[in-house]
Structures are given as C-alpha cells and as structure tokens.
Design a protein around this motif. Structure first.
Motif, mmCIF file in Angstrom:
data_model
loop_
_atom_site.group_PDB
_atom_site.id
_atom_site.type_symbol
_atom_site.label_atom_id
_atom_site.label_comp_id
_atom_site.label_asym_id
_atom_site.label_seq_id
_atom_site.Cartn_x
_atom_site.Cartn_y
_atom_site.Cartn_z
ATOM 1 N N PHE A 1 0.827 -1.206 0.000
ATOM 2 C CA PHE A 1 0.000 0.000 0.000
ATOM 3 C C PHE A 1 0.870 1.269 0.000
ATOM 4 O O PHE A 1 0.426 2.332 0.402
ATOM 5 N N ASP A 2 2.109 1.134 -0.440
ATOM 6 C CA ASP A 2 3.061 2.245 -0.434
ATOM 7 C C ASP A 2 3.152 2.883 0.951
ATOM 8 O O ASP A 2 3.073 4.107 1.116
ATOM 9 N N TYR A 3 3.330 2.037 1.978
ATOM 10 C CA TYR A 3 3.407 2.492 3.357
ATOM 11 C C TYR A 3 4.724 3.211 3.652
ATOM 12 O O TYR A 3 5.707 3.054 2.920
ATOM 13 N N ASP A 4 4.739 3.905 4.790
ATOM 14 C CA ASP A 4 6.013 4.384 5.313
ATOM 15 C C ASP A 4 6.752 3.191 5.908
ATOM 16 O O ASP A 4 6.208 2.079 5.995
ATOM 17 N N ALA A 5 7.992 3.411 6.332
ATOM 18 C CA ALA A 5 8.834 2.299 6.781
ATOM 19 C C ALA A 5 8.242 1.554 7.966
ATOM 20 O O ALA A 5 8.279 0.315 8.018
ATOM 21 N N ASN A 6 7.678 2.268 8.909
ATOM 22 C CA ASN A 6 7.114 1.623 10.098
ATOM 23 C C ASN A 6 5.924 0.742 9.750
ATOM 24 O O ASN A 6 5.809 -0.399 10.222
ATOM 25 N N SER A 7 5.031 1.278 8.940
ATOM 26 C CA SER A 7 3.845 0.511 8.553
ATOM 27 C C SER A 7 4.217 -0.683 7.681
ATOM 28 O O SER A 7 3.619 -1.766 7.797
ATOM 29 N N GLU A 8 5.191 -0.506 6.817
ATOM 30 C CA GLU A 8 5.636 -1.614 5.976
ATOM 31 C C GLU A 8 6.220 -2.743 6.821
ATOM 32 O O GLU A 8 6.019 -3.926 6.529
ATOM 33 N N SER B 1 2.004 -10.816 -3.616
ATOM 34 C CA SER B 1 2.990 -11.025 -4.675
ATOM 35 C C SER B 1 2.480 -10.600 -6.048
ATOM 36 O O SER B 1 3.257 -10.196 -6.910
ATOM 37 N N TYR B 2 1.174 -10.679 -6.261
ATOM 38 C CA TYR B 2 0.612 -10.331 -7.569
ATOM 39 C C TYR B 2 0.385 -8.834 -7.727
ATOM 40 O O TYR B 2 0.134 -8.351 -8.836
ATOM 41 N N LEU B 3 0.458 -8.108 -6.627
ATOM 42 C CA LEU B 3 0.157 -6.672 -6.657
ATOM 43 C C LEU B 3 1.374 -5.796 -6.384
ATOM 44 O O LEU B 3 1.266 -4.574 -6.371
ATOM 45 N N SER B 4 2.526 -6.417 -6.169
ATOM 46 C CA SER B 4 3.717 -5.653 -5.830
ATOM 47 C C SER B 4 4.669 -5.538 -7.013
ATOM 48 O O SER B 4 4.571 -6.279 -7.996
ATOM 49 N N ASP B 5 5.592 -4.611 -6.893
ATOM 50 C CA ASP B 5 6.651 -4.415 -7.880
ATOM 51 C C ASP B 5 7.761 -5.412 -7.569
ATOM 52 O O ASP B 5 8.266 -5.448 -6.443
ATOM 53 N N SER B 6 8.144 -6.224 -8.539
ATOM 54 C CA SER B 6 9.142 -7.259 -8.286
ATOM 55 C C SER B 6 10.480 -6.685 -7.838
ATOM 56 O O SER B 6 11.223 -7.330 -7.102
ATOM 57 N N SER B 7 10.783 -5.457 -8.261
ATOM 58 C CA SER B 7 12.040 -4.834 -7.857
ATOM 59 C C SER B 7 11.970 -4.250 -6.452
ATOM 60 O O SER B 7 12.995 -3.975 -5.831
ATOM 61 N N ASP B 8 10.751 -4.043 -5.954
ATOM 62 C CA ASP B 8 10.556 -3.515 -4.604
ATOM 63 C C ASP B 8 9.192 -3.975 -4.116
ATOM 64 O O ASP B 8 8.168 -3.331 -4.374
ATOM 65 N N PRO B 9 9.131 -5.099 -3.392
ATOM 66 C CA PRO B 9 7.851 -5.684 -2.964
ATOM 67 C C PRO B 9 7.008 -4.772 -2.087
ATOM 68 O O PRO B 9 5.829 -5.060 -1.875
ATOM 69 N N SER B 10 7.563 -3.679 -1.576
ATOM 70 C CA SER B 10 6.774 -2.763 -0.752
ATOM 71 C C SER B 10 5.930 -1.817 -1.598
ATOM 72 O O SER B 10 5.037 -1.146 -1.080
ATOM 73 N N ALA C 1 3.179 -0.700 -4.363
ATOM 74 C CA ALA C 1 1.913 -1.175 -4.924
ATOM 75 C C ALA C 1 1.895 -0.897 -6.425
ATOM 76 O O ALA C 1 1.626 0.229 -6.864
ATOM 77 N N LYS C 2 2.175 -1.913 -7.206
ATOM 78 C CA LYS C 2 2.332 -1.752 -8.655
ATOM 79 C C LYS C 2 1.065 -1.246 -9.327
ATOM 80 O O LYS C 2 1.122 -0.475 -10.294
ATOM 81 N N TYR C 3 -0.093 -1.650 -8.823
ATOM 82 C CA TYR C 3 -1.369 -1.281 -9.447
ATOM 83 C C TYR C 3 -2.179 -0.320 -8.582
ATOM 84 O O TYR C 3 -3.378 -0.154 -8.796
ATOM 85 N N GLY C 4 -1.502 0.308 -7.630
ATOM 86 C CA GLY C 4 -2.166 1.231 -6.715
ATOM 87 C C GLY C 4 -2.547 0.528 -5.428
ATOM 88 O O GLY C 4 -2.762 -0.694 -5.408
ATOM 89 N N GLY C 5 -2.628 1.309 -4.325
ATOM 90 C CA GLY C 5 -3.026 0.736 -3.046
ATOM 91 C C GLY C 5 -4.373 0.044 -3.141
ATOM 92 O O GLY C 5 -4.588 -1.031 -2.562
ATOM 93 N N HIS C 6 -5.303 0.677 -3.862
ATOM 94 C CA HIS C 6 -6.537 0.004 -4.269
ATOM 95 C C HIS C 6 -6.276 -0.471 -5.694
ATOM 96 O O HIS C 6 -6.216 0.349 -6.613
ATOM 97 N N PRO C 7 -6.086 -1.766 -5.894
ATOM 98 C CA PRO C 7 -5.705 -2.250 -7.217
ATOM 99 C C PRO C 7 -6.677 -1.794 -8.302
ATOM 100 O O PRO C 7 -7.899 -1.827 -8.124
#
Length: 396
Positions: A324-331, A357-366, A368-374
C-alpha cells in the motif's frame, strides 16, 4: 457459485506467502451449520457488496433505488436479508463503528424488478416485496435482522436487477457504494444508501463462496459501474454454477469482523470463505484513539475469525496483506503480519493466497504496482492467479 479450498500450497516467502504446505483437513468432521434456515435455501445472486459500513443520519420518506448485477439470470425465487446494525468501522471510528445499532425505522414499501441497463431504462417485471407474511411495510427495531417474504422475479440476460424501497427514520445503517454500481435517493445519484444485506435467490450451485475484507475486496477505485474488481472477475469466470457473496467493506478492519457480530455470522453460511484484512488495521487501527494496530494484534483478530469460520464448517482461504506504499514503520508491520499469516493458516488447517505477490513491484515488494486500491488490471491479474491456483479445489 459454491465451495473452494485445500490442495497444495507450499513455499513461504519473506513478503508474500504462496502456501502453507500439506495440512490435514481439520474441517472434514465439522458439520456445516446455517445461522437461519433461509441461508440454506437462498444464496447470494450478486457479487456487489451489500453489507453496512455507514449510516443515513435521517431519511424522511426517501425512496432509494439501486441497480444490482446478478450472477444468474432468468426467473428465480428471491428472498432478501436485512440487518439493522453497522458491520464495520468508518473513518476515525468515532461516529460510525462496528456493532453500532441502527435506530427504529419504517419501511413504507419495497419492490424489485428488471432494471434494464440502468437508470435510463424503464424498469420491467416489477413486483412488490412484502414482509411478515404479506405486509407492504414494516417497522424495523434497533439491531433487528429479518428476511422479506419470497418473491419471483425475472431478470433478462445481461440486465441489472433494480431494487427500490421507501424508508423513514434516523441513523439507518447503509453502505458507501463508492461508485461501484448506480444508486439513487429520490432520483438523485448517491453513494450512500440502505440496502438488503443479501440479495438471495433460490438456485442450485456447486459451491457458495463469501469474500470478507475491506475496500480492496469491495472493489473501490476500480472503473465506476464496470464491475472490474477482483471478486467480480472471479465470479464472472466461475459463472452461475457458483455463488460469490461479496462481504467486503471500505474502511473495515480485522478488529471489526473479530467482534463476531452478524457480519461474521452471515459469512459462516458459505461453503468457502476468503479472508482478506490488514490494510486498515495497519493504517488506522481500531479507531483514531487506539492508533495503528501491531502485527500481533492483527494476527490475533484474524486467527479469531479463521477459527470461528472453521468451527462453523467453512473452508477458508486466508489472503496476506497487499502493498500500500506504506512508510517504513507501517511496511514493517505488514511484513511481520504476512509472516504470521502463515502460522495462522497452519494452526487452523487452511490455505494461504499470496495476494501481495501479484500486486507488488518485483524490484521492490513494498511498492503497490497497481495502486493501493488495485486498478482494473491488477484485479484481473489477482483473479486469474486465484482461479489457476485453486482450480482443482474449485472442481473446475
């Protein structure tokens, strides 16, 4: 649409979870129970969520109309279930929260029909919906749950069911539909309206599936009125041989469903239940005063829910928490909870779906590749992956 679950899932990753490995079927000896006889007879006939996450402060003889996509067309016997309680927390939780009972309100009249393609079409095959053995109206008590009388309705292929009723009262539980389907109050477009908690139909299905979750399950921020969220994508692919009841609610928390109220009791009537929480627990916590929840708190609430469902004879698929593109603490909380989700699944003998795994960026799993709300694309990817992973369990 009916039953899903158990087969093979293995390999746990740091951020996502593909599976829990082999496990014994701990629900095999648990007899399926229903919270009322009607739930054994009628199954949901729409993948649009119709639970309660807000309230209408005041309605003075207001007529509400909603256009509802159906899973099976043609003439069916319908019966509608209602709950005069808010199921989940909204916003900061100070004025709208899980378990809040609605006040007494009056139903003047209700009807259902074939709504064509939407508001521009004249409804047809309209029939009155009655209560308590033939009454056109009803006085609804605070916290009451009830069913309408059965009614026969014919919805033609590719058309929408149209629900309309006139109500008067204060603090009536409702849903924020988030532009998912056309809804109106006295002819004016609205996102907040009271609705039946289940659009039930008497139809034969292989399995009933219920999806519990938050706005990501409800489908928020996908294309308006296009039904492109992942629950709808799965439902369309499965077809009318299955029932997929969407119980996702925007802003909801795992702490809400763990209260074991009517929201969870409704889900217990399904053969298979998908459980997808975490995002709002991480962002908002139980309410503004409590602050964000810890991974351990989320684990406890989700474990409670999964255990309740298993004890009711349901098969369960647990989703991990998506990025969900969290800050470091939330992640860090998300990562910790996702690891704990594996333990919840193993403890209760249920499957895990690696939602993240299906909604994250493979280069950075934290990320949200398709948005926090996919978005529509992300939801289709999730649906395809889910159907492929559980094809054998679905009996397809």
């Amino acid at each position: 649409m009916k039953k899903i679950i158990s087969a093979v899932l293995s390999a746990v990753m740091l951020m996502g979870l593909c599976a829990c490995g082999e496990k014994e079927d701990s629900s095999a000896d648990v007899k399926k129970t229903y919270t009322s006889p009607e739930f054994e007879k009628y199954v949901s006939n729409t993948y649009i969520s119709t639970s309660n996450n807000k309230k209408v402060a005041e309605a003075d003889n207001v007529t509400y109309r909603a256009y509802i996509p159906v899973e099976e067309y043609g003439e069916l016997e319908y019966c509608f279930y209602f709950s005069n309680t808010v199921d989940s927390t909204w916003g900061d939780g100070r004025s709208v929260y899980a378990g809040l009972q609605g006040e007494e309100y009056q139903i003047t009249s209700a009807s259902v029909g074939d709504g064509g393609k939407g508001f521009e079409d004249e409804p047809k095959n309209v029939v009155p919906v009655t209560f308590d053995g033939g009454s056109a109206g009803k006085t609804v008590a605070p916290g009451e749950t009830f069913w309408s009388d059965p009614v026969n309705l014919n919805v033609e292929e590719e058309n929408l069911l149209v629900w309309e009723w006139t109500v008067t009262g204060e603090n009536i539980p409702c849903i924020n539909m988030s532009d998912l389907t056309p809804c109106y109050a006295d002819g004016v477009y609205t996102n907040e309206l009271p609705l039946p908690a289940m659009f039930g139909a008497k139809r034969e299905v292989k399995k009933t599936i219920a999806a519990l979750g938050d706005s990501i399950t409800q489908g928020c921020q996908t294309t308006s009125h296009e039904y492109k969220f992942w629950v709808a994508d799965i439902a369309r692919e499965l077809g009318s041989d299955y029932s997929l009841w969407n119980l996702g609610l925007g802003y909801s928390r795992a702490s809400d469903i763990a209260q074991k109220g009517d929201w969870l009791n409704r889900a217990k009537n399904a053969d298979i239940v998908l459980v997808a929480y975490g995002t709002n627990d991480i962002v908002s916590g139980q309410n503004i005063d409590a602050g964000p929840s810890s991974a351990e708190q989320i684990e406890d609430w989700v474990d409670t829910v999964v255990s309740e469902l298993k004890n009711a004879g349901c098969e369960v698929i647990l989703f991990n928490a998506p990025p969900f593109d969290y800050d470091a603490n939330s992640e860090a909380v998300r990562t910790a909870y996702n690891e704990k989700a594996v333990s919840i699944a193993e403890k209760n003998g249920v499957e895990v779906f690696d939602f993240a795994s299906y909604l994250s960026d493979s280069s950075d799993p934290s990320k949200a590749k398709y948005g926090g709300h996919p978005d529509d694309e992300g939801c289709q990817i999730v649906a395809d992956a889910f159907l492929e992973k559980f094809a054998k369990l679905l009996g397809r």
